[in-house]
Structure formats: C-alpha cells, structure tokens
Write a protein that holds these residues in place. Structure first.
Motif, PDB file in Angstrom:
ATOM      1  N   TYR A  74       0.346  -1.556  -0.004  1.00  0.00           N
ATOM      2  CA  TYR A  74      -0.248  -0.026   0.056  1.00  0.00           C
ATOM      3  C   TYR A  74       0.439   0.958   0.170  1.00  0.00           C
ATOM      4  O   TYR A  74       0.091   2.305  -0.374  1.00  0.00           O
ATOM      5  CB  TYR A  74      -1.150   0.188   1.378  1.00  0.00           C
ATOM      6  N   PRO A  75       2.172   1.811   0.604  1.00  0.00           N
ATOM      7  CA  PRO A  75       2.640   2.715   0.380  1.00  0.00           C
ATOM      8  C   PRO A  75       2.887   2.801  -0.682  1.00  0.00           C
ATOM      9  O   PRO A  75       3.059   4.190  -1.247  1.00  0.00           O
ATOM     10  CB  PRO A  75       4.070   2.324   1.009  1.00  0.00           C
ATOM     11  N   LEU A  76       2.980   2.155  -1.842  1.00  0.00           N
ATOM     12  CA  LEU A  76       3.109   2.851  -3.613  1.00  0.00           C
ATOM     13  C   LEU A  76       2.648   3.098  -4.084  1.00  0.00           C
ATOM     14  O   LEU A  76       2.265   4.192  -4.984  1.00  0.00           O
ATOM     15  CB  LEU A  76       3.987   0.872  -4.266  1.00  0.00           C
ATOM     16  N   TRP A  77       0.798   2.866  -3.278  1.00  0.00           N
ATOM     17  CA  TRP A  77       0.102   3.610  -3.895  1.00  0.00           C
ATOM     18  C   TRP A  77      -0.373   5.172  -3.159  1.00  0.00           C
ATOM     19  O   TRP A  77      -0.323   5.816  -3.987  1.00  0.00           O
ATOM     20  CB  TRP A  77      -1.487   2.942  -3.000  1.00  0.00           C
ATOM     21  N   ILE A  78       0.074   4.823  -2.101  1.00  0.00           N
ATOM     22  CA  ILE A  78       0.146   6.215  -1.849  1.00  0.00           C
ATOM     23  C   ILE A  78       1.863   7.441  -2.061  1.00  0.00           C
ATOM     24  O   ILE A  78       1.374   8.359  -2.871  1.00  0.00           O
ATOM     25  CB  ILE A  78       0.831   6.218   0.226  1.00  0.00           C
ATOM     26  N   GLY A  79       2.898   6.304  -2.117  1.00  0.00           N
ATOM     27  CA  GLY A  79       3.887   7.102  -3.546  1.00  0.00           C
ATOM     28  C   GLY A  79       3.544   7.687  -4.659  1.00  0.00           C
ATOM     29  O   GLY A  79       3.751   8.412  -4.942  1.00  0.00           O
ATOM     30  N   ALA A  80       2.744   7.000  -5.233  1.00  0.00           N
ATOM     31  CA  ALA A  80       1.866   7.160  -7.180  1.00  0.00           C
ATOM     32  C   ALA A  80       0.911   8.403  -6.242  1.00  0.00           C
ATOM     33  O   ALA A  80       1.283   9.298  -7.367  1.00  0.00           O
ATOM     34  CB  ALA A  80       1.694   5.652  -7.465  1.00  0.00           C
ATOM     35  N   ALA A  81       0.432   8.382  -5.834  1.00  0.00           N
ATOM     36  CA  ALA A  81      -0.536   9.301  -5.178  1.00  0.00           C
ATOM     37  C   ALA A  81       0.002  11.275  -5.503  1.00  0.00           C
ATOM     38  O   ALA A  81      -0.373  11.904  -5.879  1.00  0.00           O
ATOM     39  CB  ALA A  81      -1.500   9.140  -4.360  1.00  0.00           C
ATOM     40  N   GLN A  82       0.928  10.398  -4.369  1.00  0.00           N
ATOM     41  CA  GLN A  82       2.404  11.512  -3.855  1.00  0.00           C
ATOM     42  C   GLN A  82       2.582  12.402  -5.469  1.00  0.00           C
ATOM     43  O   GLN A  82       3.388  13.423  -5.826  1.00  0.00           O
ATOM     44  CB  GLN A  82       3.173  11.615  -3.055  1.00  0.00           C
ATOM     45  N   ILE A  83       3.191  11.332  -6.306  1.00  0.00           N
ATOM     46  CA  ILE A  83       4.297  12.146  -8.027  1.00  0.00           C
ATOM     47  C   ILE A  83       2.942  12.257  -8.549  1.00  0.00           C
ATOM     48  O   ILE A  83       3.334  13.712  -9.083  1.00  0.00           O
ATOM     49  CB  ILE A  83       4.674  10.132  -8.716  1.00  0.00           C
TER      50      ILE A  83
END
Length: 161
Positions: A89-98
């Motif tokens: 799930y942190p990858l989703w958070i990182g993608a949203a931040q990008i």
C-alpha cells in the motif's frame, strides 16, 4: 445533508488523517507511523498555512507555492518509505504523491492548464492516500493478528532513518 458533507469534506478528510495517525501510533508498525505521521503533520501545517496567508495562498505563476512546499516535504518522506517498506500500500501512497507533484509541475510550466484540472490533480491524490492508508492499516493489523510480528522493511535496502 449532502451539501453539508460536501462543504466540510476537507475538514472530514483532515480529521480522518489525524484519527488514522492516532490508530497507527497504537496498532501500526514503523511504516504506518511514518506515513500517517507525515500526512497528519502536513494536514496540520496546511491548516496553519491557510490561517496565516488566507484562502488565496501564495501564488506564483498561478501555482500555490505553499501547497507545492507541503507536497515536496511529503514526497521526500513518502517515496523512500514506499520503496523500502515490506508492504504494497505505500506504493499507492507514493504514486498519488507523484501525481500531486506533477500537478504543480504542469501548472508552473504550462500556465494555460485549466485551473480546475490543476486543482483536481493536486487534491484527488490525498483521497487516494486516505483510502490506501486506511486499507493498509487494516491489512497490517489483520496480518499482525494472523501471523504475529513480521519485518516492516524489505531486506533489499536499509530502513530509512
């Protein structure tokens, strides 16, 4: 009723992030505490920013520099956690931040971009992050109950400091 929810959606979202942070302090491991703490901190600083400068913000080339600064801080913390955490799930958070960072990049480079598109690109990622954090915390608690302690960080890279 729906009008009231729509009008107060930012306050509701911010309260949810703070609540997730409090739950993560009790039930989460390092990645959950870092991510929820970062975003809850950003929410608090965001509120203070708008109390100081007003709703207009600090605009340069039609981009809100205060929001850009907050998104940069979030990016610097979220991306290393997303790459090193032993969770998906942190990858989703990182993608949203990008996506949020790209909104500012577009606005600074292409001032012709529609203001509504800029606002949506910079705001929608926080809703994705809220959903991902909520689900991630639920999955972590469930996994911890099911198998006990497990590594918070991938062995491929050292944990962030």
């Amino acid at each position: 009723m729906l009008d009231m929810l729509w009008y107060n959606k930012a306050y509701i979202e911010h309260a949810c992030f703070v609540l997730l942070f409090l739950v993560a302090l009790r039930r989460g491991a390092a990645p959950e505490r870092i991510l929820t703490g970062t975003i809850a901190g950003i929410v608090i600083v965001h509120r203070i920013y708008h109390l100081i400068v007003g709703n207009e913000g600090i605009i340069w080339r039609e981009a809100d520099m205060g929001h850009l600064a907050l998104d940069c801080v979030s990016f610097v913390v979220v991306i290393p956690v997303a790459l090193r955490a032993n969770r998906v799930y942190p990858l989703w958070i990182g993608a949203a931040q990008i996506i949020a960072m790209m909104a500012h990049g577009y606005r600074l480079s292409l001032t012709d971009i529609n203001l509504f598109a800029y606002q949506m690109m910079s705001m929608i990622p926080s809703y994705i992050q809220l959903a991902a954090l909520t689900l991630g915390l639920i999955w972590h608690v469930s996994r911890h109950k099911r198998i006990g302690d497990y590594p918070s960080w991938s062995n491929a890279l050292p944990p962030p400091r």
